[in-house]
Design a protein around this motif. Structure first.
Motif, mmCIF file in Angstrom:
data_model
loop_
_atom_site.group_PDB
_atom_site.id
_atom_site.type_symbol
_atom_site.label_atom_id
_atom_site.label_comp_id
_atom_site.label_asym_id
_atom_site.label_seq_id
_atom_site.Cartn_x
_atom_site.Cartn_y
_atom_site.Cartn_z
ATOM 1 N N SER A 6 -12.478 -53.182 -23.782
ATOM 2 C CA SER A 6 -12.774 -51.756 -23.900
ATOM 3 C C SER A 6 -13.601 -51.254 -22.722
ATOM 4 O O SER A 6 -14.469 -51.974 -22.202
ATOM 5 C CB SER A 6 -13.529 -51.472 -25.201
ATOM 6 O OG SER A 6 -12.694 -51.682 -26.320
ATOM 7 N N GLY A 7 -13.325 -50.016 -22.330
ATOM 8 C CA GLY A 7 -14.104 -49.424 -21.241
ATOM 9 C C GLY A 7 -13.475 -48.200 -20.622
ATOM 10 O O GLY A 7 -14.107 -47.508 -19.829
ATOM 11 N N SER A 8 -12.230 -47.873 -20.979
ATOM 12 C CA SER A 8 -11.535 -46.748 -20.356
ATOM 13 C C SER A 8 -11.713 -45.462 -21.145
ATOM 14 O O SER A 8 -11.809 -45.471 -22.376
ATOM 15 C CB SER A 8 -10.033 -47.044 -20.223
ATOM 16 O OG SER A 8 -9.776 -47.838 -19.087
ATOM 17 N N ALA A 9 -11.716 -44.351 -20.397
ATOM 18 C CA ALA A 9 -11.734 -43.025 -21.018
ATOM 19 C C ALA A 9 -10.330 -42.462 -21.153
ATOM 20 O O ALA A 9 -10.135 -41.392 -21.735
ATOM 21 C CB ALA A 9 -12.596 -42.068 -20.189
ATOM 22 N N ALA A 10 -9.339 -43.165 -20.616
ATOM 23 C CA ALA A 10 -7.933 -42.769 -20.721
ATOM 24 C C ALA A 10 -7.087 -44.025 -20.612
ATOM 25 O O ALA A 10 -7.520 -45.036 -20.046
ATOM 26 C CB ALA A 10 -7.567 -41.765 -19.627
ATOM 27 N N ALA A 11 -5.875 -43.960 -21.125
ATOM 28 C CA ALA A 11 -5.008 -45.135 -21.117
ATOM 29 C C ALA A 11 -4.316 -45.298 -19.767
ATOM 30 O O ALA A 11 -4.015 -44.315 -19.097
ATOM 31 C CB ALA A 11 -3.953 -45.005 -22.215
ATOM 32 N N PRO A 12 -4.040 -46.551 -19.356
ATOM 33 C CA PRO A 12 -3.150 -46.793 -18.225
ATOM 34 C C PRO A 12 -1.716 -46.619 -18.718
ATOM 35 O O PRO A 12 -1.058 -47.563 -19.157
ATOM 36 C CB PRO A 12 -3.466 -48.238 -17.831
ATOM 37 C CG PRO A 12 -3.918 -48.873 -19.110
ATOM 38 C CD PRO A 12 -4.548 -47.801 -19.947
ATOM 39 N N THR A 13 -1.223 -45.379 -18.659
ATOM 40 C CA THR A 13 -0.072 -44.972 -19.466
ATOM 41 C C THR A 13 1.244 -45.627 -19.069
ATOM 42 O O THR A 13 2.173 -45.669 -19.875
ATOM 43 C CB THR A 13 0.086 -43.448 -19.465
ATOM 44 O OG1 THR A 13 0.167 -42.998 -18.107
ATOM 45 C CG2 THR A 13 -1.097 -42.784 -20.143
ATOM 46 N N ALA A 14 1.357 -46.141 -17.850
ATOM 47 C CA ALA A 14 2.600 -46.810 -17.466
ATOM 48 C C ALA A 14 2.869 -48.011 -18.363
ATOM 49 O O ALA A 14 4.024 -48.406 -18.554
ATOM 50 C CB ALA A 14 2.545 -47.251 -16.008
ATOM 51 N N GLY A 15 1.812 -48.594 -18.931
ATOM 52 C CA GLY A 15 1.971 -49.770 -19.779
ATOM 53 C C GLY A 15 2.301 -49.466 -21.225
ATOM 54 O O GLY A 15 2.583 -50.389 -22.007
ATOM 55 N N LEU A 16 2.282 -48.189 -21.605
ATOM 56 C CA LEU A 16 2.511 -47.839 -23.011
ATOM 57 C C LEU A 16 3.941 -48.123 -23.466
ATOM 58 O O LEU A 16 4.210 -48.156 -24.666
ATOM 59 C CB LEU A 16 2.186 -46.365 -23.259
ATOM 60 C CG LEU A 16 0.724 -45.944 -23.102
ATOM 61 C CD1 LEU A 16 0.577 -44.445 -23.343
ATOM 62 C CD2 LEU A 16 -0.176 -46.726 -24.064
ATOM 63 N N HIS A 17 4.855 -48.339 -22.524
ATOM 64 C CA HIS A 17 6.269 -48.534 -22.868
ATOM 65 C C HIS A 17 6.603 -49.976 -23.246
ATOM 66 O O HIS A 17 7.673 -50.242 -23.772
ATOM 67 C CB HIS A 17 7.149 -48.124 -21.681
ATOM 68 C CG HIS A 17 6.845 -46.767 -21.146
ATOM 69 N ND1 HIS A 17 7.325 -45.620 -21.708
ATOM 70 C CD2 HIS A 17 6.078 -46.374 -20.096
ATOM 71 C CE1 HIS A 17 6.894 -44.574 -21.023
ATOM 72 N NE2 HIS A 17 6.126 -45.005 -20.052
ATOM 73 N N PHE A 18 5.698 -50.894 -22.966
ATOM 74 C CA PHE A 18 5.979 -52.296 -23.236
ATOM 75 C C PHE A 18 5.767 -52.635 -24.710
ATOM 76 O O PHE A 18 4.858 -52.105 -25.357
ATOM 77 C CB PHE A 18 5.088 -53.198 -22.379
ATOM 78 C CG PHE A 18 5.466 -53.227 -20.930
ATOM 79 C CD1 PHE A 18 6.378 -54.156 -20.452
ATOM 80 C CD2 PHE A 18 4.907 -52.314 -20.045
ATOM 81 C CE1 PHE A 18 6.730 -54.183 -19.101
ATOM 82 C CE2 PHE A 18 5.247 -52.327 -18.703
ATOM 83 C CZ PHE A 18 6.168 -53.260 -18.230
ATOM 84 N N THR A 19 6.610 -53.529 -25.214
ATOM 85 C CA THR A 19 6.451 -54.099 -26.549
ATOM 86 C C THR A 19 6.303 -55.615 -26.400
ATOM 87 O O THR A 19 6.690 -56.181 -25.364
ATOM 88 C CB THR A 19 7.683 -53.815 -27.434
ATOM 89 O OG1 THR A 19 8.828 -54.494 -26.866
ATOM 90 C CG2 THR A 19 7.975 -52.307 -27.516
#
Length: 341
Positions: free
Chosen positions: A172-185
């Motif tokens: 934990s430590g981010s104020a926003a997601a690294p959104t390129a990684g949200l597509h991985f399962t």
């Protein structure tokens, strides 16, 4: 270069408000820089688009439930506090709304006093430093009292808070997601492994400066925000081995790209370590470590679209964005993705 050189028309209805399910069913626009071609795929097609020996570099940061709603102790006025950066154990830099109500010495109470924040410094940009007071474990209280700090352009409520985390998020430590990684399962990562694609993990805590607009007329005048990174020896060794063996290093997101380019030498070799990076990548820029890039679609005139323009070529990228708009791709955090090879 002018900031206006990175502008494009984006209909508001293309800004994704909710994530697609499953994660890897998002669309994937594939840009081939050498052939100057654009192809339409689905993210779960990724294993067939990569090669055995490719190295995917992931950012395993985890988003803090960094949005806290409380009341000013003296007046019980409603106060919203957003955690930006941990300065030391219980001292944080925060964004406060409305900021004018809080001076040094004022306290904000959360959860009927389970957690309190005392203002100890007013910063030049209007942010505050606060010292938290509590009993127990701060992270557990934050999980209980905090909310996910979704970007301001997302107006829909997120039912599953984990949907704004990558499946490989750890620290934990981010104020926003690294959104390129949200597509991985997990299933897609397993298929990539079967394909012979390797993965390495690094850390960069994403700050809200990600969403800060470029107000300068010329991009060279923009002051970039800094973010904390850490690259362990094992990851550095994986990346350097891939570079030595002429295998592709594929950055999953602009956060990974900024980290690797910050620590790479002229040959593209990286060193393990930790620190803060405020690297600002825009055309012309010679990439040293990153050979291919997975990224979402970004804001007009943003530092992120400038970075991706440096990688793909500004004209080629803006043409691809025109195609994405015409084909009704979804934009921003919960939107679709690009693979640039």
């Amino acid at each position: 270069m002018k900031t206006s050189d990175f502008d494009f028309h984006l209909p508001e209805e293309l800004i994704a408000q909710t994530p697609v399910e499953p994660r890897d069913s998002s669309r994937l626009l594939v840009l081939d820089r050498e052939r100057q071609t654009v192809n339409h795929k689905i993210f779960h097609d990724l294993p067939g688009l990569l090669k055995a020996g490719d190295l995917l570099v992931l950012n395993h940061t985890r988003v803090l439930p960094a949005r806290l709603i409380g009341v000013k102790q003296e007046t019980e006025a409603k106060i919203e506090l957003l955690l930006l950066r941990r300065e030391e154990r219980d001292v944080w830099e925060v964004l406060i709304k409305p900021a004018k109500r809080l001076k040094i010495g004022n306290k904000v109470l959360f959860g009927e006093g389970m957690l309190a924040a005392e203002v100890i410094e007013v910063l030049p940009d209007g942010n505050r430093k606060v010292r938290f007071q509590y009993e127990g474990v701060f992270e557990e209280l934050l999980d209980c009292l905090g909310r996910m700090p979704l970007p301001p352009y997302i107006r829909e409520q997120l039912e599953d808070q984990e949907r704004y985390q990558t499946v490989y998020a750890k620290e934990s430590g981010s104020a926003a997601a690294p959104t390129a990684g949200l597509h991985f399962t997990p299933e897609l990562l397993a298929k990539l492994q079967e394909r012979g694609v390797e993965t390495a993990e690094i850390l960069l805590h994403v700050g809200l400066g990600t969403f800060r607009p470029v107000k300068a007329e010329r991009i060279e005048e923009h002051v970039m925000h800094s973010e904390y990174y850490r690259v362990l020896p094992e990851a550095a060794e994986q990346i350097n081995r891939a570079k030595a063996e002429k295998r592709r290093v594929i950055a999953v997101g602009t956060t990974v790209t900024r980290t690797l380019e910050s620590i790479a030498d002229a040959e593209g070799l990286v060193r393990a370590g930790e620190g803060w990076t405020d690297i600002f990548i825009y055309p012309p820029y010679r990439f040293k470590a990153v050979d291919a890039l997975i990224t979402n679609f970004h804001f007009p005139k943003s530092t992120l679209v400038m970075l991706v323009s440096a990688f793909a070529g500004r004209e080629f990228l803006l043409q691809a964005y025109e195609t994405a708009v015409r084909e009704r791709y979804r934009f921003y955090s919960f939107g679709d993705s690009m693979l640039i090879i």
